[in-house]
Design a protein around this motif. Structure first.
Motif, PDB file in Angstrom:
ATOM      1  N   ASP A 108       0.830  -1.214   0.000  1.00 24.76           N
ATOM      2  CA  ASP A 108       0.000   0.000   0.000  1.00 24.76           C
ATOM      3  C   ASP A 108       0.862   1.261   0.000  1.00 24.76           C
ATOM      4  N   MET A 129      -4.643 -12.559  -8.209  1.00 28.26           N
ATOM      5  CA  MET A 129      -4.938 -11.384  -7.393  1.00 28.26           C
ATOM      6  C   MET A 129      -5.907 -11.783  -6.283  1.00 28.26           C
ATOM      7  N   PHE A 130      -5.787 -11.103  -5.149  1.00 30.41           N
ATOM      8  CA  PHE A 130      -6.743 -11.315  -4.071  1.00 30.41           C
ATOM      9  C   PHE A 130      -7.121  -9.966  -3.487  1.00 30.41           C
ATOM     10  N   ASP A 131      -8.283  -9.928  -2.835  1.00 32.94           N
ATOM     11  CA  ASP A 131      -8.789  -8.698  -2.231  1.00 32.94           C
ATOM     12  C   ASP A 131      -8.565  -8.738  -0.730  1.00 32.94           C
ATOM     13  N   HIS A 132      -8.228  -7.555  -0.197  1.00 35.77           N
ATOM     14  CA  HIS A 132      -8.126  -7.408   1.254  1.00 35.77           C
ATOM     15  C   HIS A 132      -8.543  -5.992   1.601  1.00 35.77           C
ATOM     16  N   GLU A 133      -9.566  -5.882   2.389  1.00 37.85           N
ATOM     17  CA  GLU A 133     -10.099  -4.597   2.844  1.00 37.85           C
ATOM     18  C   GLU A 133     -10.330  -3.630   1.685  1.00 37.85           C
ATOM     19  N   GLY A 134     -10.918  -4.135   0.614  1.00 30.58           N
ATOM     20  CA  GLY A 134     -11.316  -3.304  -0.513  1.00 30.58           C
ATOM     21  C   GLY A 134     -10.241  -3.008  -1.536  1.00 30.58           C
ATOM     22  N   ALA A 135      -9.049  -3.526  -1.369  1.00 27.57           N
ATOM     23  CA  ALA A 135      -7.975  -3.294  -2.341  1.00 27.57           C
ATOM     24  C   ALA A 135      -7.535  -4.642  -2.919  1.00 27.57           C
ATOM     25  N   ARG A 136      -6.953  -4.583  -4.130  1.00 34.52           N
ATOM     26  CA  ARG A 136      -6.489  -5.810  -4.800  1.00 34.52           C
ATOM     27  C   ARG A 136      -4.969  -5.880  -4.723  1.00 34.52           C
ATOM     28  N   TYR A 137      -4.473  -7.099  -4.515  1.00 27.48           N
ATOM     29  CA  TYR A 137      -3.039  -7.310  -4.346  1.00 27.48           C
ATOM     30  C   TYR A 137      -2.576  -8.486  -5.197  1.00 27.48           C
TER      31      TYR A 137
END
Length: 142
Positions: free
Chosen positions: A20, A39-47
């Motif tokens: 981030d 890709m995976f999502d965590h707390e509304g963001a993609r990583y």
């Protein structure tokens, strides 16, 4: 070869925080990763799953995992993230079996075995106790 048993959820969260703060492109560039596509999502963001896991490995062991270690097929990044409590997309469904029924084979029967025949006892020279050759005459005694 990197092992990921030491990587905890906390290490992954540290990696996400760095992702981030640096931004996706800079994060990948600093560690030399290419976009993996997972890709995976965590707390509304993609990583990027592979990059986050590789850097989390650095937080756990002091050495970031290489791209080769992450893409060799030995590490399922999405499964590992799921085990550490992250929401990852479900794997695609397996293809439906074809409508053509499979041919059934007749059960195999065991082939009859040949009887075991013991080897004959070798002939021994009565004088010197040596095994006799095929001629039946001892080479030493004559």
């Amino acid at each position: 070869m990197a092992t990921f048993s030491a990587v905890t959820r906390q290490h992954l969260l540290q990696s996400i925080a760095e992702y981030d703060s640096r931004g996706a492109a800079n994060f990948l560039g600093v560690y030399g990763y290419l976009p993996s596509g997972d890709m995976f999502d965590h707390e509304g963001a993609r990583y990027d799953a592979a990059a986050v896991l590789g850097v989390a490995h650095r937080y756990a062991t002091g050495r970031a995992a290489t791209t080769d270690e992450l893409t060799s097929g030995k590490v399922d990044t999405m499964a590992l993230l799921h085990k550490r409590g992250f929401d990852v997309p479900a794997p695609p469904p397996a293809p439906a079996p074809s409508a053509v029924p499979a041919k059934r084979r007749a059960p195999r029967t065991a082939a009859p075995r040949k009887p075991v025949v013991p080897e004959p006892e070798p002939a021994i020279c009565p004088t010197c106790s040596m095994t006799l050759p095929a001629t039946g005459i001892c080479d030493d005694c004559g």
